[in-house]
Design a protein around this motif. Structure first.
Motif, PDB file in Angstrom:
ATOM      1  N   GLU A 244       0.847  -1.175   0.000  1.00 47.94           N
ATOM      2  CA  GLU A 244       0.000   0.000   0.000  1.00 47.94           C
ATOM      3  C   GLU A 244       0.891   1.237   0.000  1.00 47.94           C
ATOM      4  O   GLU A 244       1.851   1.317   0.742  1.00 47.94           O
ATOM      5  CB  GLU A 244      -0.865  -0.038   1.254  1.00 47.94           C
ATOM      6  CG  GLU A 244      -1.910   1.023   1.263  1.00 47.94           C
ATOM      7  CD  GLU A 244      -2.857   0.846   2.436  1.00 47.94           C
ATOM      8  OE1 GLU A 244      -2.873   1.739   3.299  1.00 47.94           O
ATOM      9  OE2 GLU A 244      -3.535  -0.187   2.480  1.00 47.94           O
ATOM     10  N   MET A 245       0.548   2.199  -0.844  1.00 42.83           N
ATOM     11  CA  MET A 245       1.330   3.426  -0.941  1.00 42.83           C
ATOM     12  C   MET A 245       0.420   4.622  -0.683  1.00 42.83           C
ATOM     13  O   MET A 245      -0.727   4.639  -1.099  1.00 42.83           O
ATOM     14  CB  MET A 245       1.953   3.539  -2.340  1.00 42.83           C
ATOM     15  CG  MET A 245       2.947   2.438  -2.616  1.00 42.83           C
ATOM     16  SD  MET A 245       3.612   2.520  -4.271  1.00 42.83           S
ATOM     17  CE  MET A 245       4.545   4.017  -4.162  1.00 42.83           C
ATOM     18  N   THR A 246       0.967   5.601  -0.022  1.00 49.28           N
ATOM     19  CA  THR A 246       0.213   6.825   0.209  1.00 49.28           C
ATOM     20  C   THR A 246       0.432   7.782  -0.965  1.00 49.28           C
ATOM     21  O   THR A 246       1.400   7.666  -1.705  1.00 49.28           O
ATOM     22  CB  THR A 246       0.646   7.513   1.514  1.00 49.28           C
ATOM     23  OG1 THR A 246       2.014   7.875   1.397  1.00 49.28           O
ATOM     24  CG2 THR A 246       0.435   6.597   2.705  1.00 49.28           C
ATOM     25  N   LEU A 247      -0.479   8.713  -1.105  1.00 47.18           N
ATOM     26  CA  LEU A 247      -0.420   9.674  -2.209  1.00 47.18           C
ATOM     27  C   LEU A 247      -0.213  11.089  -1.674  1.00 47.18           C
ATOM     28  O   LEU A 247      -0.707  12.053  -2.233  1.00 47.18           O
ATOM     29  CB  LEU A 247      -1.706   9.595  -3.032  1.00 47.18           C
ATOM     30  CG  LEU A 247      -2.037   8.214  -3.596  1.00 47.18           C
ATOM     31  CD1 LEU A 247      -3.382   8.239  -4.298  1.00 47.18           C
ATOM     32  CD2 LEU A 247      -0.946   7.740  -4.530  1.00 47.18           C
ATOM     33  N   ASP A 248       0.542  11.201  -0.571  1.00 48.90           N
ATOM     34  CA  ASP A 248       0.739  12.499   0.068  1.00 48.90           C
ATOM     35  C   ASP A 248       2.182  12.978  -0.014  1.00 48.90           C
ATOM     36  O   ASP A 248       2.653  13.686   0.855  1.00 48.90           O
ATOM     37  CB  ASP A 248       0.261  12.467   1.514  1.00 48.90           C
ATOM     38  CG  ASP A 248       1.020  11.473   2.383  1.00 48.90           C
ATOM     39  OD1 ASP A 248       1.911  10.764   1.876  1.00 48.90           O
ATOM     40  OD2 ASP A 248       0.726  11.417   3.587  1.00 48.90           O
ATOM     41  N   ASP A 249       2.879  12.596  -1.057  1.00 48.17           N
ATOM     42  CA  ASP A 249       4.247  13.039  -1.326  1.00 48.17           C
ATOM     43  C   ASP A 249       5.255  12.493  -0.315  1.00 48.17           C
ATOM     44  O   ASP A 249       6.344  13.007  -0.189  1.00 48.17           O
ATOM     45  CB  ASP A 249       4.325  14.569  -1.388  1.00 48.17           C
ATOM     46  CG  ASP A 249       5.456  15.044  -2.298  1.00 48.17           C
ATOM     47  OD1 ASP A 249       5.802  14.330  -3.242  1.00 48.17           O
ATOM     48  OD2 ASP A 249       5.987  16.136  -2.047  1.00 48.17           O
ATOM     49  N   ARG A 250       4.877  11.433   0.381  1.00 48.11           N
ATOM     50  CA  ARG A 250       5.803  10.785   1.314  1.00 48.11           C
ATOM     51  C   ARG A 250       6.860  10.035   0.506  1.00 48.11           C
ATOM     52  O   ARG A 250       6.529   9.301  -0.423  1.00 48.11           O
ATOM     53  CB  ARG A 250       5.037   9.811   2.198  1.00 48.11           C
ATOM     54  CG  ARG A 250       5.847   9.263   3.337  1.00 48.11           C
ATOM     55  CD  ARG A 250       5.041   8.381   4.243  1.00 48.11           C
ATOM     56  NE  ARG A 250       3.725   8.955   4.517  1.00 48.11           N
ATOM     57  CZ  ARG A 250       2.699   8.243   4.952  1.00 48.11           C
ATOM     58  NH1 ARG A 250       2.813   6.964   5.150  1.00 48.11           N
ATOM     59  NH2 ARG A 250       1.542   8.832   5.177  1.00 48.11           N
ATOM     60  N   PRO A 251       8.125  10.188   0.833  1.00 48.49           N
ATOM     61  CA  PRO A 251       9.166   9.510   0.044  1.00 48.49           C
ATOM     62  C   PRO A 251       9.228   8.007   0.331  1.00 48.49           C
ATOM     63  O   PRO A 251       9.047   7.580   1.456  1.00 48.49           O
ATOM     64  CB  PRO A 251      10.461  10.197   0.472  1.00 48.49           C
ATOM     65  CG  PRO A 251      10.160  10.778   1.798  1.00 48.49           C
ATOM     66  CD  PRO A 251       8.688  11.062   1.847  1.00 48.49           C
ATOM     67  N   TYR A 252       9.440   7.280  -0.740  1.00 50.82           N
ATOM     68  CA  TYR A 252       9.674   5.840  -0.663  1.00 50.82           C
ATOM     69  C   TYR A 252      11.044   5.570  -1.249  1.00 50.82           C
ATOM     70  O   TYR A 252      11.447   6.210  -2.223  1.00 50.82           O
ATOM     71  CB  TYR A 252       8.612   5.068  -1.461  1.00 50.82           C
ATOM     72  CG  TYR A 252       7.260   5.101  -0.820  1.00 50.82           C
ATOM     73  CD1 TYR A 252       6.923   4.174   0.152  1.00 50.82           C
ATOM     74  CD2 TYR A 252       6.319   6.059  -1.186  1.00 50.82           C
ATOM     75  CE1 TYR A 252       5.679   4.195   0.751  1.00 50.82           C
ATOM     76  CE2 TYR A 252       5.076   6.085  -0.594  1.00 50.82           C
ATOM     77  CZ  TYR A 252       4.764   5.150   0.372  1.00 50.82           C
ATOM     78  OH  TYR A 252       3.526   5.184   0.967  1.00 50.82           O
ATOM     79  N   PHE A 253      11.737   4.628  -0.671  1.00 54.94           N
ATOM     80  CA  PHE A 253      13.067   4.299  -1.162  1.00 54.94           C
ATOM     81  C   PHE A 253      12.970   3.107  -2.088  1.00 54.94           C
ATOM     82  O   PHE A 253      12.396   2.079  -1.749  1.00 54.94           O
ATOM     83  CB  PHE A 253      14.017   4.034   0.013  1.00 54.94           C
ATOM     84  CG  PHE A 253      14.217   5.257   0.850  1.00 54.94           C
ATOM     85  CD1 PHE A 253      15.114   6.234   0.460  1.00 54.94           C
ATOM     86  CD2 PHE A 253      13.478   5.461   1.998  1.00 54.94           C
ATOM     87  CE1 PHE A 253      15.277   7.387   1.194  1.00 54.94           C
ATOM     88  CE2 PHE A 253      13.631   6.613   2.750  1.00 54.94           C
ATOM     89  CZ  PHE A 253      14.536   7.577   2.349  1.00 54.94           C
ATOM     90  N   GLY A 254      13.542   3.286  -3.263  1.00 51.82           N
ATOM     91  CA  GLY A 254      13.534   2.232  -4.261  1.00 51.82           C
ATOM     92  C   GLY A 254      14.830   1.445  -4.222  1.00 51.82           C
ATOM     93  O   GLY A 254      15.443   1.261  -3.180  1.00 51.82           O
ATOM     94  N   HIS A 255      15.260   1.047  -5.369  1.00 48.97           N
ATOM     95  CA  HIS A 255      16.470   0.244  -5.500  1.00 48.97           C
ATOM     96  C   HIS A 255      17.707   1.139  -5.414  1.00 48.97           C
ATOM     97  O   HIS A 255      17.769   2.202  -6.028  1.00 48.97           O
ATOM     98  CB  HIS A 255      16.439  -0.504  -6.828  1.00 48.97           C
ATOM     99  CG  HIS A 255      17.586  -1.431  -7.029  1.00 48.97           C
ATOM    100  ND1 HIS A 255      17.767  -2.565  -6.266  1.00 48.97           N
ATOM    101  CD2 HIS A 255      18.625  -1.386  -7.888  1.00 48.97           C
ATOM    102  CE1 HIS A 255      18.868  -3.158  -6.660  1.00 48.97           C
ATOM    103  NE2 HIS A 255      19.400  -2.467  -7.648  1.00 48.97           N
ATOM    104  N   GLY A 256      18.704   0.727  -4.647  1.00 50.03           N
ATOM    105  CA  GLY A 256      19.937   1.497  -4.527  1.00 50.03           C
ATOM    106  C   GLY A 256      19.693   2.811  -3.818  1.00 50.03           C
ATOM    107  O   GLY A 256      19.122   2.850  -2.744  1.00 50.03           O
ATOM    108  N   LYS A 257      20.098   3.901  -4.465  1.00 52.48           N
ATOM    109  CA  LYS A 257      19.939   5.226  -3.863  1.00 52.48           C
ATOM    110  C   LYS A 257      18.694   5.959  -4.378  1.00 52.48           C
ATOM    111  O   LYS A 257      18.483   7.123  -4.058  1.00 52.48           O
ATOM    112  CB  LYS A 257      21.175   6.076  -4.151  1.00 52.48           C
ATOM    113  CG  LYS A 257      22.420   5.546  -3.474  1.00 52.48           C
ATOM    114  CD  LYS A 257      23.600   6.439  -3.759  1.00 52.48           C
ATOM    115  CE  LYS A 257      24.839   5.887  -3.081  1.00 52.48           C
ATOM    116  NZ  LYS A 257      26.003   6.733  -3.323  1.00 52.48           N
ATOM    117  N   ALA A 258      17.910   5.289  -5.184  1.00 56.52           N
ATOM    118  CA  ALA A 258      16.728   5.922  -5.769  1.00 56.52           C
ATOM    119  C   ALA A 258      15.596   6.033  -4.747  1.00 56.52           C
ATOM    120  O   ALA A 258      15.418   5.163  -3.899  1.00 56.52           O
ATOM    121  CB  ALA A 258      16.249   5.119  -6.970  1.00 56.52           C
TER     122      ALA A 258
END
Length: 188
Positions: free
Chosen positions: A1-15
């Motif tokens: 589940e993802m929020t749509l309030d501009d909260r940062p999510y960390f992807g692969h590596g440094k992304a």
């Protein structure tokens, strides 16, 4: 589940990435003058400059050539060798940089802050996705009240205006028909 309030999510590596519901943002074209004044103040614009900036924005969009007190129409733009106002609704939120004197407010454009908080899509911001500054400006909340809402919605989303009022501990003067609790189809 993802929020749509501009909260940062960390992807692969440094992304990392974030998603923002456009209905959670501030519309400078449809906002009341006090709400737009509050947003400009929260973004660091001096109090004596806010009224004239708002008047110039209104003149930029209205259909006539009459200028408001502290506003500006074609003749004012011509004196500064600038393109005249469109006398039409804004096409993008960043078009406000074309409004006389708005580009001279560097605090609005640092890190694209004004662009990140504004949209032309929404009428009133979604309580479940609006950023802190948008909640403060649009609904005249204190930073503490807005933070309480943001913290609470991370656990349980708001579904009624009475729950928002109770958590924020403020009396919101909002048209119940304009209140949004669900995300729009438009995301950033």
């Amino acid at each position: 589940e993802m929020t749509l309030d501009d909260r940062p999510y960390f992807g692969h590596g440094k992304a990392y990435f974030a998603l923002q519901d456009e209905a959670g943002l501030f519309n400078p074209m449809l906002a009341t003058e006090p709400a737009l004044d509050r947003l400009l103040g929260l973004l660091g614009v001096e109090a004596e400059l806010r009224g004239p900036l708002i008047a110039k924005l209104q003149d930029y969009m209205d259909l006539d050539d009459w200028h408001r007190l502290h506003g500006a129409e074609s003749a004012h733009y011509n004196k500064r060798n600038l393109p005249p106002p469109t006398n039409h609704f804004l096409r993008t939120p960043l078009e406000v940089k074309s409004v006389l004197d708005w580009a001279d407010q560097p605090q609005l454009w640092q890190n694209n802050l004004f662009g990140q908080l504004t949209t032309l899509f929404s009428v009133s911001p979604n309580f479940n996705t609006a950023p802190l500054l948008v909640l403060q400006a649009a609904y005249n909340m204190t930073a503490e009240s807005a933070e309480r809402l943001i913290n609470m919605r991370q656990t349980v989303p708001f579904l009624t205006l009475s729950s928002v009022t109770q958590i924020a501990n403020v009396n919101l003067e909002v048209d119940p028909f304009e209140v949004k609790f669900f995300p729009s189809s438009f995301l950033r």
